[in-house]
Write a protein that holds these residues in place. Structure first.
Motif, PDB file in Angstrom:
ATOM      1  N   PRO A   1       0.838  -1.198   0.000  1.00  0.00           N
ATOM      2  CA  PRO A   1       0.000   0.000   0.000  1.00  0.00           C
ATOM      3  C   PRO A   1       0.875   1.250   0.000  1.00  0.00           C
ATOM      4  O   PRO A   1       2.019   1.230   0.459  1.00  0.00           O
ATOM      5  CB  PRO A   1      -0.812  -0.137   1.294  1.00  0.00           C
ATOM      6  N   MET A   2       0.357   2.328  -0.523  1.00  0.00           N
ATOM      7  CA  MET A   2       1.152   3.552  -0.673  1.00  0.00           C
ATOM      8  C   MET A   2       1.765   4.012   0.640  1.00  0.00           C
ATOM      9  O   MET A   2       2.895   4.501   0.673  1.00  0.00           O
ATOM     10  CB  MET A   2       0.288   4.665  -1.269  1.00  0.00           C
ATOM     11  N   GLU A   3       1.049   3.832   1.746  1.00  0.00           N
ATOM     12  CA  GLU A   3       1.572   4.310   3.032  1.00  0.00           C
ATOM     13  C   GLU A   3       2.753   3.482   3.527  1.00  0.00           C
ATOM     14  O   GLU A   3       3.472   3.902   4.454  1.00  0.00           O
ATOM     15  CB  GLU A   3       0.477   4.328   4.092  1.00  0.00           C
ATOM     16  N   GLU A   4       2.981   2.306   2.920  1.00  0.00           N
ATOM     17  CA  GLU A   4       4.106   1.467   3.308  1.00  0.00           C
ATOM     18  C   GLU A   4       5.276   1.592   2.335  1.00  0.00           C
ATOM     19  O   GLU A   4       6.273   0.891   2.467  1.00  0.00           O
ATOM     20  CB  GLU A   4       3.679  -0.004   3.395  1.00  0.00           C
ATOM     21  N   CYS A   5       5.153   2.476   1.344  1.00  0.00           N
ATOM     22  CA  CYS A   5       6.238   2.715   0.383  1.00  0.00           C
ATOM     23  C   CYS A   5       7.059   3.919   0.821  1.00  0.00           C
ATOM     24  O   CYS A   5       6.553   4.824   1.489  1.00  0.00           O
ATOM     25  CB  CYS A   5       5.664   2.964  -1.012  1.00  0.00           C
ATOM     26  N   GLN A   6       8.322   3.931   0.468  1.00  0.00           N
ATOM     27  CA  GLN A   6       9.199   5.041   0.828  1.00  0.00           C
ATOM     28  C   GLN A   6       8.705   6.318   0.155  1.00  0.00           C
ATOM     29  O   GLN A   6       8.808   6.482  -1.061  1.00  0.00           O
ATOM     30  CB  GLN A   6      10.638   4.735   0.426  1.00  0.00           C
ATOM     31  N   GLN A   7       8.205   7.239   0.960  1.00  0.00           N
ATOM     32  CA  GLN A   7       7.546   8.424   0.422  1.00  0.00           C
ATOM     33  C   GLN A   7       8.512   9.388  -0.256  1.00  0.00           C
ATOM     34  O   GLN A   7       8.109  10.201  -1.077  1.00  0.00           O
ATOM     35  CB  GLN A   7       6.793   9.140   1.551  1.00  0.00           C
ATOM     36  N   GLY A   8       9.789   9.306   0.070  1.00  0.00           N
ATOM     37  CA  GLY A   8      10.754  10.227  -0.531  1.00  0.00           C
ATOM     38  C   GLY A   8      11.224   9.819  -1.904  1.00  0.00           C
ATOM     39  O   GLY A   8      11.982  10.555  -2.550  1.00  0.00           O
ATOM     40  N   ASP A   9      10.802   8.648  -2.378  1.00  0.00           N
ATOM     41  CA  ASP A   9      11.235   8.153  -3.682  1.00  0.00           C
ATOM     42  C   ASP A   9      10.187   8.524  -4.723  1.00  0.00           C
ATOM     43  O   ASP A   9       9.066   8.021  -4.703  1.00  0.00           O
ATOM     44  CB  ASP A   9      11.417   6.637  -3.636  1.00  0.00           C
ATOM     45  N   ALA A  10      10.570   9.393  -5.654  1.00  0.00           N
ATOM     46  CA  ALA A  10       9.623   9.891  -6.658  1.00  0.00           C
ATOM     47  C   ALA A  10       9.123   8.793  -7.581  1.00  0.00           C
ATOM     48  O   ALA A  10       8.067   8.946  -8.207  1.00  0.00           O
ATOM     49  CB  ALA A  10      10.278  10.998  -7.482  1.00  0.00           C
ATOM     50  N   ARG A  11       9.849   7.673  -7.678  1.00  0.00           N
ATOM     51  CA  ARG A  11       9.424   6.587  -8.567  1.00  0.00           C
ATOM     52  C   ARG A  11       8.114   5.949  -8.114  1.00  0.00           C
ATOM     53  O   ARG A  11       7.424   5.308  -8.915  1.00  0.00           O
ATOM     54  CB  ARG A  11      10.532   5.536  -8.654  1.00  0.00           C
ATOM     55  N   PHE A  12       7.780   6.123  -6.844  1.00  0.00           N
ATOM     56  CA  PHE A  12       6.512   5.579  -6.357  1.00  0.00           C
ATOM     57  C   PHE A  12       5.313   6.430  -6.780  1.00  0.00           C
ATOM     58  O   PHE A  12       4.169   6.052  -6.537  1.00  0.00           O
ATOM     59  CB  PHE A  12       6.535   5.460  -4.837  1.00  0.00           C
ATOM     60  N   PHE A  13       5.572   7.567  -7.391  1.00  0.00           N
ATOM     61  CA  PHE A  13       4.484   8.474  -7.742  1.00  0.00           C
ATOM     62  C   PHE A  13       4.335   8.638  -9.257  1.00  0.00           C
ATOM     63  O   PHE A  13       3.748   9.591  -9.736  1.00  0.00           O
ATOM     64  CB  PHE A  13       4.698   9.838  -7.077  1.00  0.00           C
ATOM     65  N   CYS A  14       4.906   7.695  -9.999  1.00  0.00           N
ATOM     66  CA  CYS A  14       4.725   7.681 -11.442  1.00  0.00           C
ATOM     67  C   CYS A  14       4.668   6.227 -11.904  1.00  0.00           C
ATOM     68  O   CYS A  14       5.132   5.330 -11.205  1.00  0.00           O
ATOM     69  CB  CYS A  14       5.853   8.434 -12.158  1.00  0.00           C
ATOM     70  N   ASP A  15       4.088   6.018 -13.073  1.00  0.00           N
ATOM     71  CA  ASP A  15       3.920   4.667 -13.606  1.00  0.00           C
ATOM     72  C   ASP A  15       4.889   4.485 -14.762  1.00  0.00           C
ATOM     73  O   ASP A  15       4.803   5.174 -15.774  1.00  0.00           O
ATOM     74  CB  ASP A  15       2.485   4.458 -14.068  1.00  0.00           C
ATOM     75  N   GLU A  16       5.823   3.551 -14.635  1.00  0.00           N
ATOM     76  CA  GLU A  16       6.842   3.350 -15.660  1.00  0.00           C
ATOM     77  C   GLU A  16       6.418   2.365 -16.736  1.00  0.00           C
ATOM     78  O   GLU A  16       7.112   2.189 -17.726  1.00  0.00           O
ATOM     79  CB  GLU A  16       8.137   2.843 -15.020  1.00  0.00           C
ATOM     80  N   MET A  17       5.293   1.698 -16.570  1.00  0.00           N
ATOM     81  CA  MET A  17       4.901   0.649 -17.511  1.00  0.00           C
ATOM     82  C   MET A  17       4.461   1.242 -18.850  1.00  0.00           C
ATOM     83  O   MET A  17       3.563   2.071 -18.901  1.00  0.00           O
ATOM     84  CB  MET A  17       3.766  -0.205 -16.936  1.00  0.00           C
ATOM     85  N   PRO A  18       5.116   0.837 -19.959  1.00  0.00           N
ATOM     86  CA  PRO A  18       4.675   1.311 -21.282  1.00  0.00           C
ATOM     87  C   PRO A  18       3.261   0.827 -21.590  1.00  0.00           C
ATOM     88  O   PRO A  18       2.820  -0.216 -21.123  1.00  0.00           O
ATOM     89  CB  PRO A  18       5.701   0.674 -22.239  1.00  0.00           C
ATOM     90  N   LYS A  19       2.569   1.575 -22.407  1.00  0.00           N
ATOM     91  CA  LYS A  19       1.180   1.233 -22.716  1.00  0.00           C
ATOM     92  C   LYS A  19       1.064   0.090 -23.719  1.00  0.00           C
ATOM     93  O   LYS A  19      -0.010  -0.482 -23.895  1.00  0.00           O
ATOM     94  CB  LYS A  19       0.460   2.472 -23.260  1.00  0.00           C
ATOM     95  N   ASP A  20       2.175  -0.271 -24.397  1.00  0.00           N
ATOM     96  CA  ASP A  20       2.090  -1.276 -25.449  1.00  0.00           C
ATOM     97  C   ASP A  20       2.566  -2.660 -25.015  1.00  0.00           C
ATOM     98  O   ASP A  20       2.770  -3.542 -25.854  1.00  0.00           O
ATOM     99  CB  ASP A  20       2.901  -0.828 -26.673  1.00  0.00           C
ATOM    100  N   VAL A  21       2.754  -2.882 -23.706  1.00  0.00           N
ATOM    101  CA  VAL A  21       3.270  -4.180 -23.262  1.00  0.00           C
ATOM    102  C   VAL A  21       2.159  -5.173 -22.910  1.00  0.00           C
ATOM    103  O   VAL A  21       2.422  -6.320 -22.591  1.00  0.00           O
ATOM    104  CB  VAL A  21       4.206  -4.029 -22.041  1.00  0.00           C
ATOM    105  N   GLY A  22       0.937  -4.722 -22.965  1.00  0.00           N
ATOM    106  CA  GLY A  22      -0.160  -5.629 -22.654  1.00  0.00           C
ATOM    107  C   GLY A  22      -0.777  -5.339 -21.295  1.00  0.00           C
ATOM    108  O   GLY A  22      -0.243  -4.578 -20.491  1.00  0.00           O
ATOM    109  N   LYS A  23      -1.900  -5.984 -21.044  1.00  0.00           N
ATOM    110  CA  LYS A  23      -2.639  -5.759 -19.806  1.00  0.00           C
ATOM    111  C   LYS A  23      -1.976  -6.477 -18.642  1.00  0.00           C
ATOM    112  O   LYS A  23      -1.536  -7.613 -18.763  1.00  0.00           O
ATOM    113  CB  LYS A  23      -4.075  -6.253 -19.970  1.00  0.00           C
ATOM    114  N   TYR A  24      -1.901  -5.780 -17.506  1.00  0.00           N
ATOM    115  CA  TYR A  24      -1.324  -6.385 -16.301  1.00  0.00           C
ATOM    116  C   TYR A  24      -2.279  -7.447 -15.767  1.00  0.00           C
ATOM    117  O   TYR A  24      -3.503  -7.283 -15.814  1.00  0.00           O
ATOM    118  CB  TYR A  24      -1.068  -5.316 -15.240  1.00  0.00           C
ATOM    119  N   PRO A  25      -1.742  -8.573 -15.258  1.00  0.00           N
ATOM    120  CA  PRO A  25      -2.619  -9.652 -14.786  1.00  0.00           C
ATOM    121  C   PRO A  25      -3.469  -9.227 -13.596  1.00  0.00           C
ATOM    122  O   PRO A  25      -3.131  -8.301 -12.856  1.00  0.00           O
ATOM    123  CB  PRO A  25      -1.630 -10.757 -14.401  1.00  0.00           C
TER     124      PRO A  25
END
Length: 257
Positions: free
Chosen positions: A42-66
C-alpha cells in the motif's frame, strides 16, 4: 518502508511476458510479480521520498497487467499462524553447500572433419534399377558430420545430431567453478508448517521485505496447495506459489513455527 528496488526485485527479468517486467500502480498501492511470487505494498508502506513511487513506468504497449487481486485477497487475508524471521534464518542455515559457478567466454577449437577430409561435401553412390537396367547413381551432398563446414569441434563427445556450432563464430559461454562454496539455494525446498513447500530463493525475498518492514514475526495464511501462500508484514503482503512436485534430488528443510 518498502524500497522501489525491493518492489522491482519481484518483477520478471525476461521479456516473454513483458508486462511482468514492470511494477504496476493501482489506486491504493503497488503490485509486482514474476508469476511465481507477488508483492502488494500500500502507498503508506512505500518510501515516500522516492519519486518513482508516484509515477507509472509501464509502457502502454506491453499488454494488460494480470489480475493479481484475484490471487492475493488483500482485504480477506486471514492469518493462521506466524513465522519468526529467526526460524527462516535457521532453516536457511541448514542449506547444504555447492560449488559456486561463474559464466566465462571461451573460443571453440576445431579440427578437419574426418568424414569429408575438410571439404564439407561427400560423394555418395547407390545402385538403382530403371526399366530392367542396373544403374550406378552418384551424387555430391553436404557432409552429415560437419554440416558442410569442413570442420568439427575438437572434443571427444562431439555429436553431429545435437551439437550446434559455427566455425565463423567460435565464441561461446560456459560455466566454470570459482573454487568457492555457496548455499545450494536452487536445490533446496522449505516446508512451512504442513501448509506447503516453497523454494528457498523465495524465502530470501521474504526476508528482504521483513527487514525493510522491521518485523521479527510474519503472519502466514497457510495454503490448501492450490493457492499462493500469503505472508503479511505491516500491511505489505507477499504471495509465493508453492511447489507441488516432489523431487528426491532436492533438499527439504522444515521451518519451525
Amino acid at each position: 518502508m518498502i524500497s522501489y528496488e525491493t518492489l522491482k526485485s519481484f518483477c520478471a527479468d525476461e521479456d516473454l511476458r513483458p508486462q511482468l517486467m514492470y511494477a504496476c500502480r493501482r489506486s491504493d498501492g503497488w503490485w509486482a510479480t514474476n508469476g511465481q511470487k507477488v508483492i502488494y505494498a500500500p502507498m503508506e508502506e512505500c518510501q515516500q521520498g522516492d519519486a518513482r513511487f508516484f509515477c507509472d513506468e509501464m509502457p502502454k504497449d506491453v499488454g494488460k497487467y494480470p489480475n493479481v487481486e484475484a490471487v492475493v485477497n488483500v482485504k480477506g487475508f486471514t492469518p493462521k499462524f506466524t513465522i519468526t524471521v529467526q526460524a527462516i534464518n535457521d532453516a536457511l542455515a541448514q542449506i547444504p553447500l555447492t560449488d559456486e559457478m561463474k559464466e566465462v567466454e571461451r573460443e571453440m577449437e576445431f579440427i578437419d572433419c574426418p568424414e569429408c577430409g575438410g571439404d564439407g561435401e561427400i560423394e555418395i553412390s547407390e545402385i538403382i534399377y530403371f526399366r530392367n537396367h542396373r544403374l550406378n547413381a552418384e551424387a555430391t551432398c553436404e557432409c552429415p558430420v560437419c554440416h558442410g563446414y569442413g570442420k568439427i569441434p575438437d572434443k571427444e563427445d562431439y555429436n553431429p545430431k545435437y551439437d550446434d556450432y559455427d566455425p565463423d563464430s567460435p565464441e561461446y559461454s560456459t560455466k566454470v567453478k570459482t573454487g568457492k562454496k555457496i548455499p545450494n539455494v536452487s536445490g533446496t525446498i522449505l516446508h512451512i508448517n504442513k501448509s506447503g513447500y516453497i523454494k528457498a530463493a523465495f524465502a530470501l525475498a521474504l526476508l528482504r521485505v521483513a527487514r525493510e518492514q522491521g518485523v521479527d514475526e510474519i503472519e502466514c495464511s497457510g495454503s490448501n496447495y492450490l493457492d499462493c501462500i500469503l505472508f503479511r508484514m505491516h500491511g505489505v503482503i507477499v504471495g509465493i506459489l508453492p511447489v507441488y512436485n516432489v523431487d528426491n534430488e532436492l533438499k527439504y528443510i522444515d521451518i519451525k513455527v
